[in-house]
Motif scaffolding. Structure first.
Motif, PDB file in Angstrom:
ATOM      1  N   GLY A 133     -19.915 -40.738 -13.656  1.00  0.00           N
ATOM      2  CA  GLY A 133     -19.752 -39.356 -14.098  1.00  0.00           C
ATOM      3  C   GLY A 133     -21.073 -38.728 -14.476  1.00  0.00           C
ATOM      4  N   GLN A 134     -21.907 -39.511 -15.144  1.00  0.00           N
ATOM      5  CA  GLN A 134     -23.229 -39.007 -15.516  1.00  0.00           C
ATOM      6  C   GLN A 134     -24.079 -38.744 -14.278  1.00  0.00           C
ATOM      7  N   MET A 138     -22.182 -34.730 -14.973  1.00  0.00           N
ATOM      8  CA  MET A 138     -21.238 -34.380 -16.038  1.00  0.00           C
ATOM      9  C   MET A 138     -21.898 -34.545 -17.410  1.00  0.00           C
ATOM     10  N   THR A 139     -21.518 -33.645 -18.314  1.00  0.00           N
ATOM     11  CA  THR A 139     -21.956 -33.786 -19.694  1.00  0.00           C
ATOM     12  C   THR A 139     -21.077 -34.826 -20.382  1.00  0.00           C
ATOM     13  N   TYR A 140     -21.439 -35.179 -21.622  1.00  0.00           N
ATOM     14  CA  TYR A 140     -20.656 -36.164 -22.373  1.00  0.00           C
ATOM     15  C   TYR A 140     -19.212 -35.701 -22.546  1.00  0.00           C
ATOM     16  N   SER A 141     -19.038 -34.424 -22.921  1.00  0.00           N
ATOM     17  CA  SER A 141     -17.689 -33.905 -23.150  1.00  0.00           C
ATOM     18  C   SER A 141     -16.890 -33.860 -21.848  1.00  0.00           C
ATOM     19  N   GLN A 142     -17.534 -33.478 -20.739  1.00  0.00           N
ATOM     20  CA  GLN A 142     -16.840 -33.449 -19.447  1.00  0.00           C
ATOM     21  C   GLN A 142     -16.443 -34.846 -19.010  1.00  0.00           C
ATOM     22  N   ASN A 143     -17.321 -35.800 -19.231  1.00  0.00           N
ATOM     23  CA  ASN A 143     -17.051 -37.187 -18.874  1.00  0.00           C
ATOM     24  C   ASN A 143     -15.840 -37.710 -19.634  1.00  0.00           C
ATOM     25  N   LYS A 145     -13.473 -35.871 -21.111  1.00  0.00           N
ATOM     26  CA  LYS A 145     -12.273 -35.087 -20.813  1.00  0.00           C
ATOM     27  C   LYS A 145     -11.696 -35.404 -19.443  1.00  0.00           C
ATOM     28  N   LEU A 146     -12.554 -35.594 -18.448  1.00  0.00           N
ATOM     29  CA  LEU A 146     -12.088 -35.720 -17.069  1.00  0.00           C
ATOM     30  C   LEU A 146     -12.002 -37.158 -16.551  1.00  0.00           C
TER      31      LEU A 146
END
Length: 229
Positions: A133-134, A138-143, A145-146
């Protein structure tokens, strides 16, 4: 035991005394579960953030709550919180002080247990997926959440449901502050009909049947999830 009599156990008795308490027990369980999972997820993310100013208060809260009996937390909140707090809810807050106190206490208390479940679920996700994800930007919150949280909820679903069953059993403790739950309904009926022993026995049977059926359903769900994996 020669005087044992269950003839008072009728639909009229159930609808008049027990049904009201049963509905509140279900409502308390549902609200505390949803609130506890939301608050518990936040606590879990704080403990896994790697930031000391977030980790320390979350750890103190979780360990503190898990080290205190629930009935003590219920009594503390009910007795120590001033009446002016319940006045914030209007006239309803004053009339239903016990019920409001029970809801807030259960959310705060169960959040500590759901936090540990969620933390274990998050840590069960392979780090490779987080790194992927990174790599996608993706940001930490996106990682979270998704990628992480959806899988964590799936992995922890049987444990979350098991904790919910335990929570339902624990709702009987609000009897200590006079809230009208399922146990209170049976107790009231037993006093009015002059059959307290039979009423408490029936309450135990009802709790057993409900919790056994729910536990069996969780076991079937766990087996189904294991097969899908």
């Amino acid at each position: 035991m020669g005087d044992f009599d269950l003839s008072f156990f009728t639909w009229e008795m159930l609808s008049k005394f027990v049904l009201k308490g049963f509905i509140f027990s279900l409502e308390l369980t549902a609200i505390a579960t949803v609130g506890g999972i939301i608050f518990g997820t936040i606590l879990a993310l704080m403990r896994l953030s790697g930031k000391k100013f977030l980790m320390v208060p979350a750890t103190i809260y979780v360990n503190g709550m898990r080290s205190i009996p629930l009935v003590m937390v219920i009594l503390w909140f009910f007795l120590l919180v001033p009446s002016s707090f319940y006045a914030l809810f209007g006239s309803t807050g004053v009339d239903y002080r016990s019920e409001i106190s029970a809801i807030i206490t259960f959310i705060a208390f169960e959040a500590a247990y759901f936090s540990e479940i969620m933390r274990a679920g998050i840590q069960s996700i392979p780090r490779g997926q987080v790194h992927a994800g990174q790599a996608l930007g993706m940001t930490y919150s996106q990682n979270m959440k998704l990628v992480v949280l959806p899988q964590a909820f799936r992995n922890m679903l049987p444990v979350l449901l098991t904790q919910t069953i335990i929570l339902f059993q624990d709702t009987s403790l609000v009897y200590a502050i006079g809230a009208y739950d399922l146990l209170k309904g049976f107790s009231t009926a037993g006093k009015i009909y002059g059959r307290p022993e039979e009423a408490y026995l029936l309450a135990a049977v009802v709790y057993f049947i409900l919790c056994y059926l729910l536990s069996y359903s969780v076991k079937k769900l766990q087996a189904k999830i294991a097969i899908i994996r």
